[in-house]
Write a protein that holds these residues in place. Structure first.
Motif, mmCIF file in Angstrom:
data_model
loop_
_atom_site.group_PDB
_atom_site.id
_atom_site.type_symbol
_atom_site.label_atom_id
_atom_site.label_comp_id
_atom_site.label_asym_id
_atom_site.label_seq_id
_atom_site.Cartn_x
_atom_site.Cartn_y
_atom_site.Cartn_z
ATOM 1 N N GLU A 1 0.755 -1.192 0.079
ATOM 2 C CA GLU A 1 0.000 -0.064 -0.002
ATOM 3 C C GLU A 1 0.778 1.272 0.105
ATOM 4 O O GLU A 1 0.351 2.195 -0.738
ATOM 5 C CB GLU A 1 -0.950 -0.106 1.277
ATOM 6 C CG GLU A 1 -1.748 1.118 1.348
ATOM 7 C CD GLU A 1 -2.921 0.995 2.558
ATOM 8 O OE1 GLU A 1 -3.010 2.020 3.311
ATOM 9 O OE2 GLU A 1 -3.215 0.017 2.943
ATOM 10 N N GLN A 2 1.888 1.227 0.683
ATOM 11 C CA GLN A 2 2.920 2.316 0.792
ATOM 12 C C GLN A 2 3.443 3.004 -0.375
ATOM 13 O O GLN A 2 3.486 4.120 -0.846
ATOM 14 C CB GLN A 2 4.064 2.458 1.942
ATOM 15 C CG GLN A 2 4.507 3.688 2.318
ATOM 16 C CD GLN A 2 3.778 4.780 2.807
ATOM 17 O OE1 GLN A 2 2.878 4.446 3.908
ATOM 18 N NE2 GLN A 2 3.529 5.821 2.031
ATOM 19 N N VAL B 1 0.678 4.383 -2.637
ATOM 20 C CA VAL B 1 0.402 5.724 -2.219
ATOM 21 C C VAL B 1 1.478 6.728 -2.920
ATOM 22 O O VAL B 1 1.424 7.805 -3.445
ATOM 23 C CB VAL B 1 0.221 5.916 -0.784
ATOM 24 C CG1 VAL B 1 0.213 7.499 -0.203
ATOM 25 C CG2 VAL B 1 -1.012 5.319 -0.208
ATOM 26 N N ASN B 2 2.827 6.249 -2.763
ATOM 27 C CA ASN B 2 4.008 7.094 -2.990
ATOM 28 C C ASN B 2 3.883 7.279 -4.628
ATOM 29 O O ASN B 2 4.254 8.307 -5.279
ATOM 30 C CB ASN B 2 5.187 6.423 -2.558
ATOM 31 C CG ASN B 2 5.683 6.731 -1.199
ATOM 32 O OD1 ASN B 2 4.956 7.546 -0.659
ATOM 33 N ND2 ASN B 2 6.421 5.628 -0.677
ATOM 34 N N SER C 1 1.301 9.594 -5.346
ATOM 35 C CA SER C 1 1.708 10.958 -5.126
ATOM 36 C C SER C 1 2.639 11.463 -6.283
ATOM 37 O O SER C 1 2.534 12.820 -6.396
ATOM 38 C CB SER C 1 2.205 10.904 -3.899
ATOM 39 O OG SER C 1 2.640 12.197 -3.415
ATOM 40 N N ARG D 1 -2.099 14.843 0.848
ATOM 41 C CA ARG D 1 -1.665 13.466 1.147
ATOM 42 C C ARG D 1 -2.320 12.577 2.226
ATOM 43 O O ARG D 1 -2.554 11.516 2.058
ATOM 44 C CB ARG D 1 0.146 13.685 1.584
ATOM 45 C CG ARG D 1 0.768 12.309 2.137
ATOM 46 C CD ARG D 1 1.399 11.621 1.004
ATOM 47 N NE ARG D 1 1.888 10.209 1.466
ATOM 48 C CZ ARG D 1 2.820 9.949 0.711
ATOM 49 N NH1 ARG D 1 3.149 10.200 -0.375
ATOM 50 N NH2 ARG D 1 3.336 8.594 1.074
ATOM 51 N N THR D 2 -2.732 13.148 3.366
ATOM 52 C CA THR D 2 -3.650 12.495 4.328
ATOM 53 C C THR D 2 -4.762 11.962 3.621
ATOM 54 O O THR D 2 -5.295 10.808 3.923
ATOM 55 C CB THR D 2 -3.904 13.331 5.445
ATOM 56 O OG1 THR D 2 -2.731 13.833 5.890
ATOM 57 C CG2 THR D 2 -4.794 12.653 6.409
ATOM 58 N N GLU E 1 -4.080 9.288 1.289
ATOM 59 C CA GLU E 1 -3.628 7.737 1.763
ATOM 60 C C GLU E 1 -5.096 6.980 2.261
ATOM 61 O O GLU E 1 -5.292 5.782 2.107
ATOM 62 C CB GLU E 1 -2.982 8.027 3.158
ATOM 63 C CG GLU E 1 -1.458 8.551 2.983
ATOM 64 C CD GLU E 1 -0.780 8.917 4.249
ATOM 65 O OE1 GLU E 1 -1.279 8.934 5.228
ATOM 66 O OE2 GLU E 1 0.599 8.766 3.928
ATOM 67 N N LYS F 1 -6.534 3.488 0.566
ATOM 68 C CA LYS F 1 -7.047 2.303 1.524
ATOM 69 C C LYS F 1 -8.482 1.878 1.233
ATOM 70 O O LYS F 1 -8.594 0.601 1.016
ATOM 71 C CB LYS F 1 -6.930 2.830 3.053
ATOM 72 C CG LYS F 1 -7.290 1.535 4.126
ATOM 73 C CD LYS F 1 -6.918 2.196 5.322
ATOM 74 C CE LYS F 1 -5.452 2.547 5.655
ATOM 75 N NZ LYS F 1 -4.578 1.466 5.652
#
Length: 236
Positions: free
Chosen positions: A172-173, A176-177, A180, A189-190, A193, A197
């Protein structure tokens, strides 16, 4: 093909088809003019880390130029090709000690590459289980949409998993990256995320993403399975 499949395909095909078609079966064993440099030589500096310094602007420009050049030659822009392609820039290095020593220059390049990856200027991806690098700024320019709603986040998640292309799945990270860095965002960004999810839960329920039972937290696109580019064990 469903409309969602069409959207995800269009999100990734314009930026990945050239690399997919040009993925090489060689891995820098010297047969293509590379010096056999191993990808394991790359310093372990990951996206989002605070480790180390900053990539020098001239080095980032070099990386972008050689990646574009290697892709133009229908080859995979992996570390084994990037470092030899950067040799002409060695004498231009502002550090004269590094400029005068090939081994120091090679180490310097790999360190600078790791900073460029960490800060999202470049992203390490996989094609036919071989690593290569993408210019995230160029990816953003090629995208056809801005990420701002649930539907667009789902499209971006599907494109990210497919484009990153890790055979055993993407975490997942990293998704997101990748979104982004390589998409134009109209959310912070928040929020991204949280939306990623939710999108992953939705896409897993729709069987668009397949969780790898042997590698918890890793997800593969159904298109990777279909194309023989994914390796996953299903639970149940």
């Amino acid at each position: 093909m469903s409309s969602m499949d069409s959207e995800a395909s269009s999100a990734s095909s314009s930026v990945s088809s050239d690399e997919e078609s040009s993925a090489s079966s060689t891995a820098g064993d010297g047969s293509d003019g590379s010096d056999g440099i191993s990808e394991s030589d790359e310093p372990d500096v990951q996206q989002g880390s605070s480790k180390g310094g900053q990539v020098r602007p001239e080095c980032l420009e070099w990386f972008k130029k050689v990646i574009e050049k290697i892709k133009g030659q229908k080859q995979r822009p992996g570390l084994d090709r990037i470092i030899p392609a950067l040799k002409p820039f060695q004498e231009k290095c502002s550090d004269r000690v590094i400029a005068a020593d090939s081994d120091k220059f090679d180490h310097f390049v790999k360190e600078q590459l790791s900073y460029a990856i960490r800060d999202g200027h470049l992203f390490k991806v996989w094609s036919n289980d071989m690593p290569s690098y993408k210019d995230t700024e160029n990816l953003r320019k090629l995208r056809k949409f801005t990420v701002k709603s649930d539907v667009e986040v789902r499209r971006a998640v599907k494109a990210a998993v497919r484009e990153i292309g890790e055979k055993k799945g993407t975490v997942e990270q990293d998704i997101v990256n990748y979104i982004s860095y390589s998409f134009t965002l109209n959310i912070d960004r928040t929020t991204l995320e949280a939306m990623v999810k939710n999108a992953m839960v939705y896409l897993t329920n729709k069987r668009e993403l397949i969780p790898n039972a042997d590698e918890p937290g890793r997800f593969i696109s159904k298109h990777q399975i279909k194309d023989g580019e994914g390796e996953v064990s299903r639970s149940g």
